[in-house]
Enzyme design. Structure first.
Site, PDB file in Angstrom:
ATOM      1  N   ASP A 115     -51.841 124.000 -47.460  1.00 40.57           N
ATOM      2  CA  ASP A 115     -50.392 124.138 -47.611  1.00 40.57           C
ATOM      3  C   ASP A 115     -49.897 123.640 -48.974  1.00 40.57           C
ATOM      4  OD1 ASP A 115     -50.413 124.853 -44.853  1.00 40.57           O
ATOM      5  OD2 ASP A 115     -50.369 122.736 -44.314  1.00 40.57           O
ATOM      6  N   GLU A 124     -45.780 130.308 -40.614  1.00 42.50           N
ATOM      7  CA  GLU A 124     -45.498 129.025 -41.264  1.00 42.50           C
ATOM      8  C   GLU A 124     -44.189 129.133 -42.041  1.00 42.50           C
ATOM      9  OE1 GLU A 124     -47.767 127.726 -39.899  1.00 42.50           O
ATOM     10  OE2 GLU A 124     -49.314 129.245 -39.803  1.00 42.50           O
TER      11      GLU A 124
HETATM   12  O1  FUB Z   1     -51.089 122.683 -41.986  1.00 43.37           O
HETATM   13  C1  FUB Z   1     -50.535 122.773 -40.699  1.00 43.37           C
HETATM   14  C2  FUB Z   1     -49.760 123.994 -40.626  1.00 43.37           C
HETATM   15  O2  FUB Z   1     -50.631 125.068 -40.798  1.00 43.37           O
HETATM   16  C3  FUB Z   1     -48.773 124.102 -41.738  1.00 43.37           C
HETATM   17  O3  FUB Z   1     -47.646 123.355 -41.627  1.00 43.37           O
HETATM   18  C4  FUB Z   1     -48.629 125.525 -41.733  1.00 43.37           C
HETATM   19  O4  FUB Z   1     -47.968 126.055 -42.783  1.00 43.37           O
HETATM   20  C5  FUB Z   1     -50.039 125.998 -41.587  1.00 43.37           C
HETATM   21  O5  FUB Z   1     -50.712 126.118 -42.782  1.00 43.37           O
END
Ligand code: FUB
Length: 453
Positions: free
Chosen positions: A33, A217
């Site tokens: 991320d 996301e």
């Molecule tokens: O990294 C955990 C979650 O997975 C993130 O917040 C999302 O964007 C996805 O990548």
């Protein structure tokens, strides 16, 4: 400032380390991320930090307890400034939740505002908090409470040219921030929604309204040439693509334009990203599970270049191993992070499957096989020695090429069952930045790296 935060900051300085990389750019730990920001002429990278769950098997999914920050001036060498925020030192975060998901950081009036989602002690899914510092590397002091009005993950803050800051999160929700950067503005739209028997108020607008957006996301929003870009991951056939939409207003409505990056071939389920301009070029920071091919919740940050068309649309980015930046010829040039490769009897594998962070080797299994690595800097004085770390049970002959016409000569490599490093005088010299192709003339071999002195 609390003792705990001074201690965190001192530890961060102690553990600062310089890391050199192609894709993935950070070795030795998982990173996901990635939000990249430019502060004072450097790129600062704020990723989330996947770990192998310390409480297996209950929490094998996304497992993240803290955030590191990294910086770079060349996108190749990254300094890890250590932990800046951790789940046990944020007053409102449940300390055993391992839910420090995708963050962001922006600067305003000399203060750095680090936004992060996590699971609140009070329950109720995810909230978004902010921690504030005087420098990008911290120390960051978290606010005692999360931001009121945000239920969701993956904050991104857009500082728009209209003078306002907007925060985006979760499924494309967007609201204006107050000038203090810590609260939602009072004049945001508010709607009451029903969920089963419950009614609650949602602040802001849904910028993904009407766009292809099967849950995914949080978005990354930015402004360029008078347009606002809402770039966002969404699930297509069980894997996320990175899509984008454009608008003349930060809070939309946004018009769907297409994908910035398609689904990953090996189906790493998530992708999450940021897009940033640095020294005149645009870059996509995203993640993939390079170091963890069998478990796609241990991810690693990558970078590839982004190009805009004259009409403002974005050219689709093809993910590469090579990444960006120029590799000095005198360093170990990792040909397994190639720009292109012949398609027959070639491939990559971990040097030691038990230690993925040690990296890969490339196989050129038979005559005619080749691998190309772009942007190697041979310097101003032509190197005279070629060194290769290789393995070839029956020996091999390899030729080096700068283009189809320009060769750096052919080199006989004696049989080596195990990894062997050999240095040979170069048949031809070259200077400057070149693309290098290594081609098998006889036999077949595995190559770990090559180098030129
Ligand atoms: O990294 C955990 C979650 O997975 C993130 O917040 C999302 O964007 C996805 O990548």
């Amino acid at each position: 400032m609390s003792k705990a935060f001074l201690a965190t900051s001192a530890a961060a300085l102690l553990f600062a380390a310089s890391l050199s990389a192609q894709n993935p750019i950070i070795k030795g730990q998982y990173t996901a991320d990635p939000t990249a920001r430019v502060f004072d002429g450097k790129v600062w990278l704020f990723p989330s930090h996947d770990i192998i769950s310390p409480v297996e098997p209950e929490r094998r999914w996304f497992c993240m307890e803290d955030y590191h920050v990294f910086s770079s001036e060349d996108l190749m060498n990254w300094t890890d400034h250590g932990v800046i925020v951790t789940q046990n030192k944020v007053p409102w975060v449940r300390p055993d939740s391992y839910s420090m998901w995708a963050p962001d950081c922006v600067e305003k009036d000399g203060k750095y505002y680090f936004y992060f989602p996590s699971a609140p002690k009070a329950g109720g899914g995810f909230a978004v908090g902010v921690a504030i510092a005087d420098r990008p590397e911290g120390p960051y002091i978290p606010e005692p409470e999360p931001i009121k009005g945000i239920n969701g993950i993956d904050p991104c803050v857009l500082q728009a040219s209209d003078g306002n800051a907007y925060i985006f999160w979760g499924n494309g929700r967007c609201a204006k921030l107050k000038p203090n950067m810590k609260e939602l503005a009072d004049d945001n739209p508010r709607t009451t929604v029903k969920w089963g028997e419950r009614e609650f108020e949602m602040v802001g607008v849904n910028c993904l309204e009407g766009l292809p957006n099967r849950q995914a996301e949080g978005p990354f929003a930015f402004e360029y040439n008078g347009n606002y870009y809402l770039t966002y991951p969404y699930v297509r056939e069980n894997t996320e693509v990175l899509a984008y939409a454009m608008s003349k207003n930060p809070m939309g409505p946004y018009e769907y334009k297409g994908t910035v990056m398609e689904r990953s071939v090996n189906e790493c389920w998530t992708n999450h990203h940021s897009i940033v301009q640095y020294k005149g070029e645009w870059y996509l920071f995203y993640h993939h599970n390079d170091y963890s091919p069998d478990f796609d919740k241990n991810r690693s940050v990558r970078i590839d270049k982004v190009r805009f068309n004259p009409d403002g649309s974005i050219e689709q980015v093809i993910p590469t191993f090579r990444g960006v930046g120029v590799t000095p010829a005198s360093e170990k040039v990792q040909l397994d992070r190639y720009s292109a490769i012949y398609h027959v009897a070639t491939g990559i594998d971990f040097l030691d499957p038990e230690k993925p962070f040690d990296g890969w080797f490339v196989t050129l299994g038979r005559k005619g096989g080749w691998v190309r690595y772009d942007s190697i800097d041979f310097g101003e004085a032509a190197p005279g020695t070629f060194t290769i770390r290789y393995r070839a049970a029956k020996g091999a002959k390899v030729s080096l090429w700068l283009s189809d016409e320009q060769t750096l000569g052919s080199y006989e490599l004696p049989a080596a069952q195990d990894w062997k490093e050999i240095s040979l005088p170069m048949a031809e010299g070259t200077t400057g930045i070149k693309n290098l192709k290594a081609k098998v003339e006889e036999g077949g071999l595995d190559i770990d790296w090559v180098s030129f002195k």
